[in-house]
Design a protein around this motif. Structure first.
Motif, PDB file in Angstrom:
ATOM      1  N   PRO A   6      51.274  44.769  55.548  1.00 58.45           N
ATOM      2  CA  PRO A   6      51.512  45.700  54.443  1.00 58.45           C
ATOM      3  C   PRO A   6      50.196  46.144  53.800  1.00 58.45           C
ATOM      4  O   PRO A   6      49.218  45.394  53.762  1.00 58.45           O
ATOM      5  CB  PRO A   6      52.335  44.888  53.448  1.00 58.45           C
ATOM      6  CG  PRO A   6      52.889  43.753  54.227  1.00 58.45           C
ATOM      7  CD  PRO A   6      51.896  43.474  55.312  1.00 58.45           C
ATOM      8  N   ASN A   7      50.218  47.363  53.304  1.00 58.02           N
ATOM      9  CA  ASN A   7      49.076  47.934  52.597  1.00 58.02           C
ATOM     10  C   ASN A   7      49.267  47.786  51.097  1.00 58.02           C
ATOM     11  O   ASN A   7      50.367  48.021  50.585  1.00 58.02           O
ATOM     12  CB  ASN A   7      48.960  49.429  52.904  1.00 58.02           C
ATOM     13  CG  ASN A   7      48.552  49.695  54.327  1.00 58.02           C
ATOM     14  OD1 ASN A   7      47.380  49.615  54.649  1.00 58.02           O
ATOM     15  ND2 ASN A   7      49.523  49.987  55.175  1.00 58.02           N
ATOM     16  N   ILE A   8      48.194  47.438  50.427  1.00 56.49           N
ATOM     17  CA  ILE A   8      48.182  47.398  48.972  1.00 56.49           C
ATOM     18  C   ILE A   8      47.136  48.401  48.516  1.00 56.49           C
ATOM     19  O   ILE A   8      45.987  48.357  48.969  1.00 56.49           O
ATOM     20  CB  ILE A   8      47.819  45.996  48.426  1.00 56.49           C
ATOM     21  CG1 ILE A   8      48.770  44.933  48.971  1.00 56.49           C
ATOM     22  CG2 ILE A   8      47.786  46.012  46.892  1.00 56.49           C
ATOM     23  CD1 ILE A   8      50.222  45.113  48.607  1.00 56.49           C
ATOM     24  N   VAL A   9      47.523  49.307  47.636  1.00 59.28           N
ATOM     25  CA  VAL A   9      46.566  50.207  47.008  1.00 59.28           C
ATOM     26  C   VAL A   9      46.350  49.659  45.606  1.00 59.28           C
ATOM     27  O   VAL A   9      47.245  49.689  44.766  1.00 59.28           O
ATOM     28  CB  VAL A   9      47.079  51.658  46.972  1.00 59.28           C
ATOM     29  CG1 VAL A   9      46.062  52.564  46.289  1.00 59.28           C
ATOM     30  CG2 VAL A   9      47.388  52.151  48.383  1.00 59.28           C
ATOM     31  N   LEU A  10      45.165  49.110  45.402  1.00 59.13           N
ATOM     32  CA  LEU A  10      44.794  48.436  44.153  1.00 59.13           C
ATOM     33  C   LEU A  10      43.904  49.363  43.345  1.00 59.13           C
ATOM     34  O   LEU A  10      42.872  49.829  43.851  1.00 59.13           O
ATOM     35  CB  LEU A  10      44.060  47.134  44.480  1.00 59.13           C
ATOM     36  CG  LEU A  10      43.411  46.396  43.321  1.00 59.13           C
ATOM     37  CD1 LEU A  10      44.466  45.884  42.348  1.00 59.13           C
ATOM     38  CD2 LEU A  10      42.560  45.254  43.848  1.00 59.13           C
ATOM     39  N   VAL A  11      44.295  49.642  42.114  1.00 58.10           N
ATOM     40  CA  VAL A  11      43.509  50.527  41.255  1.00 58.10           C
ATOM     41  C   VAL A  11      43.189  49.799  39.961  1.00 58.10           C
ATOM     42  O   VAL A  11      44.090  49.464  39.184  1.00 58.10           O
ATOM     43  CB  VAL A  11      44.269  51.836  40.953  1.00 58.10           C
ATOM     44  CG1 VAL A  11      43.370  52.794  40.173  1.00 58.10           C
ATOM     45  CG2 VAL A  11      44.786  52.484  42.228  1.00 58.10           C
ATOM     46  N   ASP A  12      41.898  49.529  39.758  1.00 54.66           N
ATOM     47  CA  ASP A  12      41.437  48.839  38.548  1.00 54.66           C
ATOM     48  C   ASP A  12      39.990  49.226  38.309  1.00 54.66           C
ATOM     49  O   ASP A  12      39.181  49.209  39.237  1.00 54.66           O
ATOM     50  CB  ASP A  12      41.566  47.324  38.709  1.00 54.66           C
ATOM     51  CG  ASP A  12      41.528  46.592  37.380  1.00 54.66           C
ATOM     52  OD1 ASP A  12      40.624  46.887  36.559  1.00 54.66           O
ATOM     53  OD2 ASP A  12      42.388  45.728  37.152  1.00 54.66           O
ATOM     54  N   ASP A  13      39.656  49.581  37.072  1.00 54.71           N
ATOM     55  CA  ASP A  13      38.286  49.987  36.774  1.00 54.71           C
ATOM     56  C   ASP A  13      37.351  48.808  36.541  1.00 54.71           C
ATOM     57  O   ASP A  13      36.138  48.981  36.460  1.00 54.71           O
ATOM     58  CB  ASP A  13      38.239  50.964  35.594  1.00 54.71           C
ATOM     59  CG  ASP A  13      38.778  50.380  34.301  1.00 54.71           C
ATOM     60  OD1 ASP A  13      39.406  49.299  34.331  1.00 54.71           O
ATOM     61  OD2 ASP A  13      38.593  51.022  33.251  1.00 54.71           O
ATOM     62  N   ASP A  14      37.878  47.604  36.465  1.00 53.84           N
ATOM     63  CA  ASP A  14      37.062  46.393  36.309  1.00 53.84           C
ATOM     64  C   ASP A  14      36.651  45.922  37.700  1.00 53.84           C
ATOM     65  O   ASP A  14      37.466  45.371  38.451  1.00 53.84           O
ATOM     66  CB  ASP A  14      37.871  45.321  35.585  1.00 53.84           C
ATOM     67  CG  ASP A  14      37.118  44.020  35.370  1.00 53.84           C
ATOM     68  OD1 ASP A  14      36.194  43.699  36.153  1.00 53.84           O
ATOM     69  OD2 ASP A  14      37.470  43.310  34.408  1.00 53.84           O
ATOM     70  N   ILE A  15      35.390  46.138  38.052  1.00 55.25           N
ATOM     71  CA  ILE A  15      34.935  45.846  39.412  1.00 55.25           C
ATOM     72  C   ILE A  15      35.073  44.367  39.771  1.00 55.25           C
ATOM     73  O   ILE A  15      35.407  44.029  40.900  1.00 55.25           O
ATOM     74  CB  ILE A  15      33.500  46.357  39.660  1.00 55.25           C
ATOM     75  CG1 ILE A  15      33.190  46.316  41.161  1.00 55.25           C
ATOM     76  CG2 ILE A  15      32.483  45.614  38.830  1.00 55.25           C
ATOM     77  CD1 ILE A  15      31.976  47.099  41.573  1.00 55.25           C
ATOM     78  N   ALA A  16      34.860  43.476  38.810  1.00 55.92           N
ATOM     79  CA  ALA A  16      34.969  42.039  39.101  1.00 55.92           C
ATOM     80  C   ALA A  16      36.412  41.671  39.432  1.00 55.92           C
ATOM     81  O   ALA A  16      36.666  40.954  40.409  1.00 55.92           O
ATOM     82  CB  ALA A  16      34.451  41.219  37.922  1.00 55.92           C
ATOM     83  N   LEU A  17      37.349  42.163  38.634  1.00 56.11           N
ATOM     84  CA  LEU A  17      38.761  41.864  38.895  1.00 56.11           C
ATOM     85  C   LEU A  17      39.218  42.540  40.187  1.00 56.11           C
ATOM     86  O   LEU A  17      39.923  41.937  40.997  1.00 56.11           O
ATOM     87  CB  LEU A  17      39.633  42.305  37.726  1.00 56.11           C
ATOM     88  CG  LEU A  17      41.125  42.011  37.866  1.00 56.11           C
ATOM     89  CD1 LEU A  17      41.383  40.516  38.038  1.00 56.11           C
ATOM     90  CD2 LEU A  17      41.891  42.538  36.672  1.00 56.11           C
ATOM     91  N   ARG A  18      38.796  43.770  40.389  1.00 56.16           N
ATOM     92  CA  ARG A  18      39.169  44.495  41.612  1.00 56.16           C
ATOM     93  C   ARG A  18      38.663  43.762  42.852  1.00 56.16           C
ATOM     94  O   ARG A  18      39.391  43.605  43.833  1.00 56.16           O
ATOM     95  CB  ARG A  18      38.604  45.919  41.541  1.00 56.16           C
ATOM     96  CG  ARG A  18      39.088  46.823  42.632  1.00 56.16           C
ATOM     97  CD  ARG A  18      38.671  48.272  42.403  1.00 56.16           C
ATOM     98  NE  ARG A  18      37.241  48.476  42.519  1.00 56.16           N
ATOM     99  CZ  ARG A  18      36.457  48.965  41.558  1.00 56.16           C
ATOM    100  NH1 ARG A  18      36.968  49.311  40.391  1.00 56.16           N
ATOM    101  NH2 ARG A  18      35.166  49.133  41.767  1.00 56.16           N
ATOM    102  N   THR A  19      37.433  43.271  42.795  1.00 54.37           N
ATOM    103  CA  THR A  19      36.855  42.546  43.925  1.00 54.37           C
ATOM    104  C   THR A  19      37.596  41.234  44.161  1.00 54.37           C
ATOM    105  O   THR A  19      37.935  40.896  45.300  1.00 54.37           O
ATOM    106  CB  THR A  19      35.350  42.277  43.685  1.00 54.37           C
ATOM    107  OG1 THR A  19      34.699  43.535  43.503  1.00 54.37           O
ATOM    108  CG2 THR A  19      34.722  41.535  44.838  1.00 54.37           C
ATOM    109  N   ALA A  20      37.887  40.509  43.090  1.00 56.18           N
ATOM    110  CA  ALA A  20      38.591  39.224  43.215  1.00 56.18           C
ATOM    111  C   ALA A  20      40.005  39.423  43.754  1.00 56.18           C
ATOM    112  O   ALA A  20      40.445  38.681  44.643  1.00 56.18           O
ATOM    113  CB  ALA A  20      38.633  38.512  41.861  1.00 56.18           C
ATOM    114  N   LEU A  21      40.715  40.418  43.238  1.00 52.04           N
ATOM    115  CA  LEU A  21      42.079  40.673  43.714  1.00 52.04           C
ATOM    116  C   LEU A  21      42.076  41.144  45.161  1.00 52.04           C
ATOM    117  O   LEU A  21      42.941  40.746  45.946  1.00 52.04           O
ATOM    118  CB  LEU A  21      42.783  41.695  42.822  1.00 52.04           C
ATOM    119  CG  LEU A  21      43.233  41.203  41.459  1.00 52.04           C
ATOM    120  CD1 LEU A  21      43.834  42.344  40.653  1.00 52.04           C
ATOM    121  CD2 LEU A  21      44.226  40.058  41.577  1.00 52.04           C
ATOM    122  N   THR A  22      41.109  41.975  45.517  1.00 52.87           N
ATOM    123  CA  THR A  22      41.009  42.432  46.909  1.00 52.87           C
ATOM    124  C   THR A  22      40.829  41.245  47.835  1.00 52.87           C
ATOM    125  O   THR A  22      41.521  41.121  48.857  1.00 52.87           O
ATOM    126  CB  THR A  22      39.835  43.427  47.075  1.00 52.87           C
ATOM    127  OG1 THR A  22      40.102  44.575  46.272  1.00 52.87           O
ATOM    128  CG2 THR A  22      39.659  43.847  48.522  1.00 52.87           C
TER     129      THR A  22
END
Length: 137
Positions: A6-22
């Motif tokens: 499955p694909n997840i499209v993750l949108v978050d302007d907090d780069i640290a959280l975006r990187t950790a969630l990715t």
């Protein structure tokens, strides 16, 4: 569900959280497209199902709900999760109207993964082809 991950499209302007969630989502076998804004989301090519949107509500520029409303107006029906802290009732109501599930921050335990799995299962059930019933002879 499909044999492909499955694909997840993750949108978050907090780069640290975006990187950790990715990182976390990729470890769990998802293919992740990580974006930094709602504007980026509206300008990207979205994946086919199975796919799920994970949108931060409070971003500079378009909010998660603003972005989702624009996608819905384009008839894009991918399941959506809205991540936010202490959502007001107006945010809850708007999310419900757009078919989004709210996952509250801080993202503790497997709350986000559980909601992603549930959203993907609902998507698979909706998109499952209905077997044809032969007409009586």
């Amino acid at each position: 569900m499909s044999n492909r991950p499955p694909n997840i499209v993750l949108v978050d302007d907090d780069i640290a959280l975006r990187t950790a969630l990715t990182f976390t989502l990729e470890l769990d076998g998802f293919v992740v497209t990580a974006l930094g804004s709602g504007e980026d989301l509206l300008n990207c090519t979205l994946p086919d199902a199975p796919a799920c949107l994970v949108l931060d509500q409070n971003m500079g520029g378009l909010t998660g709900l603003d972005s989702l409303a624009q996608l819905r107006s384009r008839a894009i029906d991918l399941p959506a999760l809205l991540i936010t802290s202490h959502p007001r009732q107006s945010v809850r109501d708007a999310a419900a109207a757009l078919g989004a599930v709210i996952v509250e921050k801080p993202l503790l335990g497997d709350a986000l993964l559980s909601e992603i799995d549930a959203a993907l299962k609902r998507q698979a059930a909706i998109r499952k082809p209905v077997p044809e019933t032969p007409l009586p002879s």
